[in-house]
Scaffold this active site. Structure first.
Site, PDB file in Angstrom:
ATOM      1  N   SER A 233       0.816  -1.216   0.000  1.00  0.00           N
ATOM      2  CA  SER A 233       0.000   0.000   0.000  1.00  0.00           C
ATOM      3  C   SER A 233       0.856   1.276   0.000  1.00  0.00           C
ATOM      4  O   SER A 233       1.032   1.882  -1.047  1.00  0.00           O
ATOM      5  CB  SER A 233      -0.959  -0.042   1.174  1.00  0.00           C
ATOM      6  OG  SER A 233      -1.976   0.894   0.971  1.00  0.00           O
ATOM      7  N   ARG A 234       1.363   1.661   1.151  1.00  0.00           N
ATOM      8  CA  ARG A 234       2.269   2.814   1.243  1.00  0.00           C
ATOM      9  C   ARG A 234       3.311   2.509   2.312  1.00  0.00           C
ATOM     10  O   ARG A 234       2.978   1.973   3.375  1.00  0.00           O
ATOM     11  CB  ARG A 234       1.509   4.094   1.617  1.00  0.00           C
ATOM     12  CG  ARG A 234       0.788   4.773   0.467  1.00  0.00           C
ATOM     13  CD  ARG A 234       1.717   5.363  -0.599  1.00  0.00           C
ATOM     14  NE  ARG A 234       0.988   5.943  -1.711  1.00  0.00           N
ATOM     15  CZ  ARG A 234       0.699   5.327  -2.866  1.00  0.00           C
ATOM     16  NH1 ARG A 234       1.082   4.081  -3.049  1.00  0.00           N
ATOM     17  NH2 ARG A 234       0.047   5.942  -3.829  1.00  0.00           N
ATOM     18  N   ASP A 258       6.290  -3.963  -1.243  1.00  0.00           N
ATOM     19  CA  ASP A 258       6.401  -3.333  -2.565  1.00  0.00           C
ATOM     20  C   ASP A 258       6.594  -1.835  -2.401  1.00  0.00           C
ATOM     21  O   ASP A 258       6.788  -1.120  -3.378  1.00  0.00           O
ATOM     22  CB  ASP A 258       5.117  -3.618  -3.362  1.00  0.00           C
ATOM     23  CG  ASP A 258       5.195  -3.100  -4.788  1.00  0.00           C
ATOM     24  OD1 ASP A 258       6.161  -3.473  -5.488  1.00  0.00           O
ATOM     25  OD2 ASP A 258       4.311  -2.318  -5.202  1.00  0.00           O
ATOM     26  N   GLU A 263      11.299   5.348   0.046  1.00  0.00           N
ATOM     27  CA  GLU A 263      11.512   4.847  -1.323  1.00  0.00           C
ATOM     28  C   GLU A 263      11.818   5.944  -2.348  1.00  0.00           C
ATOM     29  O   GLU A 263      12.366   5.663  -3.423  1.00  0.00           O
ATOM     30  CB  GLU A 263      10.289   4.042  -1.805  1.00  0.00           C
ATOM     31  CG  GLU A 263       9.046   4.882  -2.082  1.00  0.00           C
ATOM     32  CD  GLU A 263       7.857   4.053  -2.572  1.00  0.00           C
ATOM     33  OE1 GLU A 263       7.521   3.048  -1.924  1.00  0.00           O
ATOM     34  OE2 GLU A 263       7.279   4.420  -3.617  1.00  0.00           O
ATOM     35  N   HIS A 295       7.874  -0.886  -5.874  1.00  0.00           N
ATOM     36  CA  HIS A 295       6.601  -0.247  -6.245  1.00  0.00           C
ATOM     37  C   HIS A 295       6.135  -0.677  -7.641  1.00  0.00           C
ATOM     38  O   HIS A 295       5.837   0.151  -8.499  1.00  0.00           O
ATOM     39  CB  HIS A 295       6.749   1.283  -6.170  1.00  0.00           C
ATOM     40  CG  HIS A 295       5.477   1.971  -5.769  1.00  0.00           C
ATOM     41  ND1 HIS A 295       5.420   2.971  -4.837  1.00  0.00           N
ATOM     42  CD2 HIS A 295       4.192   1.779  -6.166  1.00  0.00           C
ATOM     43  CE1 HIS A 295       4.173   3.390  -4.699  1.00  0.00           C
ATOM     44  NE2 HIS A 295       3.404   2.663  -5.493  1.00  0.00           N
TER      45      HIS A 295
HETATM   46  P1  NAD Z   1      -9.683   2.531  -1.728  1.00  0.00           P
HETATM   47  O1  NAD Z   1      -9.915   3.961  -1.426  1.00  0.00           O
HETATM   48  O2  NAD Z   1     -10.605   1.837  -2.683  1.00  0.00           O
HETATM   49  O3  NAD Z   1      -9.706   1.675  -0.356  1.00  0.00           O
HETATM   50  C1  NAD Z   1      -9.093   2.071   0.824  1.00  0.00           C
HETATM   51  C2  NAD Z   1      -9.832   1.415   1.975  1.00  0.00           C
HETATM   52  O4  NAD Z   1      -9.131   1.697   3.172  1.00  0.00           O
HETATM   53  C3  NAD Z   1     -11.269   1.940   2.143  1.00  0.00           C
HETATM   54  O5  NAD Z   1     -12.181   0.864   2.248  1.00  0.00           O
HETATM   55  C4  NAD Z   1     -11.195   2.758   3.429  1.00  0.00           C
HETATM   56  O6  NAD Z   1     -12.419   2.727   4.178  1.00  0.00           O
HETATM   57  C5  NAD Z   1     -10.096   2.001   4.162  1.00  0.00           C
HETATM   58  N1  NAD Z   1      -9.525   2.778   5.245  1.00  0.00           N
HETATM   59  C6  NAD Z   1      -9.375   4.134   5.339  1.00  0.00           C
HETATM   60  N2  NAD Z   1      -8.840   4.444   6.541  1.00  0.00           N
HETATM   61  C7  NAD Z   1      -8.645   3.281   7.193  1.00  0.00           C
HETATM   62  C8  NAD Z   1      -8.152   2.962   8.475  1.00  0.00           C
HETATM   63  N3  NAD Z   1      -7.757   3.912   9.325  1.00  0.00           N
HETATM   64  N4  NAD Z   1      -8.093   1.655   8.820  1.00  0.00           N
HETATM   65  C9  NAD Z   1      -8.506   0.683   7.975  1.00  0.00           C
HETATM   66  N5  NAD Z   1      -9.021   0.924   6.761  1.00  0.00           N
HETATM   67  C10 NAD Z   1      -9.088   2.216   6.378  1.00  0.00           C
HETATM   68  O7  NAD Z   1      -8.184   2.420  -2.203  1.00  0.00           O
HETATM   69  P2  NAD Z   1      -7.524   1.256  -3.083  1.00  0.00           P
HETATM   70  O8  NAD Z   1      -7.666   1.590  -4.526  1.00  0.00           O
HETATM   71  O9  NAD Z   1      -8.001  -0.053  -2.580  1.00  0.00           O
HETATM   72  O10 NAD Z   1      -5.986   1.473  -2.724  1.00  0.00           O
HETATM   73  C11 NAD Z   1      -5.483   1.186  -1.431  1.00  0.00           C
HETATM   74  C12 NAD Z   1      -4.069   1.705  -1.330  1.00  0.00           C
HETATM   75  O11 NAD Z   1      -3.221   0.953  -2.187  1.00  0.00           O
HETATM   76  C13 NAD Z   1      -3.873   3.153  -1.808  1.00  0.00           C
HETATM   77  O12 NAD Z   1      -4.161   4.063  -0.770  1.00  0.00           O
HETATM   78  C14 NAD Z   1      -2.441   3.184  -2.212  1.00  0.00           C
HETATM   79  O13 NAD Z   1      -1.702   3.621  -1.093  1.00  0.00           O
HETATM   80  C15 NAD Z   1      -2.097   1.737  -2.504  1.00  0.00           C
HETATM   81  N6  NAD Z   1      -1.698   1.499  -3.912  1.00  0.00           N
HETATM   82  C16 NAD Z   1      -0.506   0.891  -4.160  1.00  0.00           C
HETATM   83  C17 NAD Z   1      -0.117   0.624  -5.479  1.00  0.00           C
HETATM   84  C18 NAD Z   1       1.194  -0.065  -5.809  1.00  0.00           C
HETATM   85  O14 NAD Z   1       1.586  -0.120  -6.978  1.00  0.00           O
HETATM   86  N7  NAD Z   1       1.896  -0.624  -4.834  1.00  0.00           N
HETATM   87  C19 NAD Z   1      -0.951   0.995  -6.534  1.00  0.00           C
HETATM   88  C20 NAD Z   1      -2.169   1.595  -6.236  1.00  0.00           C
HETATM   89  C21 NAD Z   1      -2.537   1.857  -4.925  1.00  0.00           C
END
Ligand code: NAD
Length: 329
Positions: A233-234, A258, A263, A295
């Site tokens: 995620s991050r 990842d 990074e 990433h």
């Molecule tokens: P999304 O907005 O669809 O889902 C995020 C979820 O997290 C939501 O259901 C939200 O309610 C929940 N959330 C918010 N605050 C929270 C908390 N305090 N505790 C628990 N859950 C909480 O986002 P997504 O499209 O599923 O993406 C998720 C994350 O993946 C992004 O924020 C980004 O950081 C990461 N990402 C990584 C890559 C990569 O290449 N590695 C690519 C895209 C996104």
């Protein structure tokens, strides 16, 4: 419309070149990041296209506005690197790609889990060197294991479906529940219960003030001994120093990441001939049970197609003075 694409890698250019003929947009590519001291390159451009590590702070925004830029098109979902107030003050619109391929990231998370567990990366090297021994390659069945998913948005939900497909018991924690997942057998629990009971934990929540270092000394203490932890995620969801302590004590038996908190100066670059000064990353890399990718979870043909076409559509809407579907305001 003249567009300058910053932080261009060969694959970015390949995808823009593939789709650009369907649009009335003239594209110039720059390998450099867009930041204050490269902002002057934007003279004569109407729009800039940027990625996660470009620096769109007040200074950059003011400079590009003076050069005539009226649109910032992010080819990613996150916009934490853009000063939105400065954009508003300088009459620059901002658009993004809100979702490209949740499955790409979810599948990569499972790839990290399978590689760490079944050690296919080690087996590949061994067999190529004529070593057919199985010693130390033993893994565990995912079937019936407890998988904890933190964040069940688009990516987390896709990951839950994959884990269910493996026959895992899926526990989830999110501030908003997804009823569809519950119907399919995903059980929402407290974060504490998720940490207590999971054999595998995968992080899919966004980074914000509530989730920063959600994995730290105290959460690691709550985990099962021998847990497999994955973060796609991050980076800053994880306190790297605490995770290193957890790896040393064997509380964390496997770590797949990842993303990494520091990074920014490493990922997406070929540093194979450089001296890497980041001791934390090098320490992580020294563990036999840690797998790091830079990433790349998003990086599939489908996601690149979605990113490129959505970006070009966003720019086309701006050109046509239409409502901006993916505006960040
Ligand atoms: P999304 O907005 O669809 O889902 C995020 C979820 O997290 C939501 O259901 C939200 O309610 C929940 N959330 C918010 N605050 C929270 C908390 N305090 N505790 C628990 N859950 C909480 O986002 P997504 O499209 O599923 O993406 C998720 C994350 O993946 C992004 O924020 C980004 O950081 C990461 N990402 C990584 C890559 C990569 O290449 N590695 C690519 C895209 C996104």
């Amino acid at each position: 419309m003249n567009l300058a694409v910053f932080s261009t890698k060969p694959y970015d250019k390949e995808y823009f070149e593939k789709f650009k003929n369907e649009y009335d947009i003239k594209i110039s590519y720059y390998e450099a990041n867009l930041k204050p001291n490269t902002a002057k390159l934007t003279k004569d451009f109407d729009a800039v296209c940027v990625f996660v590590n470009d620096v769109l702070n007040k200074k950059t925004v003011e400079t590009i506005a003076k050069k005539g830029v009226r649109l910032i098109a992010l080819r990613c979902a996150g916009f934490n690197n853009v000063d939105l107030n400065a954009c508003k003050e300088n009459n620059i619109k901002v658009v993004r790609v809100p979702a490209y391929s949740p499955e790409a990231v979810a599948e990569h998370a499972m790839a990290l889990i399978l590689t760490l567990n079944r050690k296919t990366h080690k087996a590949y090297n061994r067999v190529r060197e004529g070593n057919f021994s199985l010693t130390n390659l033993i893994g565990f069945n995912l079937y019936k294991k407890v998988v904890g998913v933190v964040g069940t948005g688009k990516i987390g939900a896709a990951f839950c479906r994959i884990a269910k497909g493996f026959g895992c018991e899926v526990l989830a924690y999110d501030i908003n529940k997804n009823e569809e997942l519950e119907k399919n057998g995903v059980k929402y629990v407290s974060l504490e219960e998720l940490f207590n009971k999971s054999d595998v934990i995968s992080l899919h929540c966004p980074l914000n003030e509530k989730t920063k270092h959600i994995i730290d000394k105290s959460s690691i203490e709550k985990m099962k001994k021998g847990v497999l932890l994955v973060n796609t995620s991050r980076g800053a969801l994880v306190n790297t120093k605490d995770v290193i302590t957890g790896l040393k004590s064997k509380k964390i038996a496997f770590l797949g990441i990842d993303v990494y908190e520091q990074e920014e100066n490493l990922f997406f670059k070929d540093l194979s001939e450089s001296i890497i000064k980041d001791d934390l990353l090098l320490r992580l890399n020294s563990f036999p049970n840690v797998l790091i990718t830079s990433h790349q979870a998003f990086f599939t043909k489908e996601a690149m197609t979605e990113i490129t076409t959505t970006t070009l559509n966003n720019i086309q809407e701006f050109m046509n003075d239409e409502k901006l579907t993916n505006e960040v305001s």
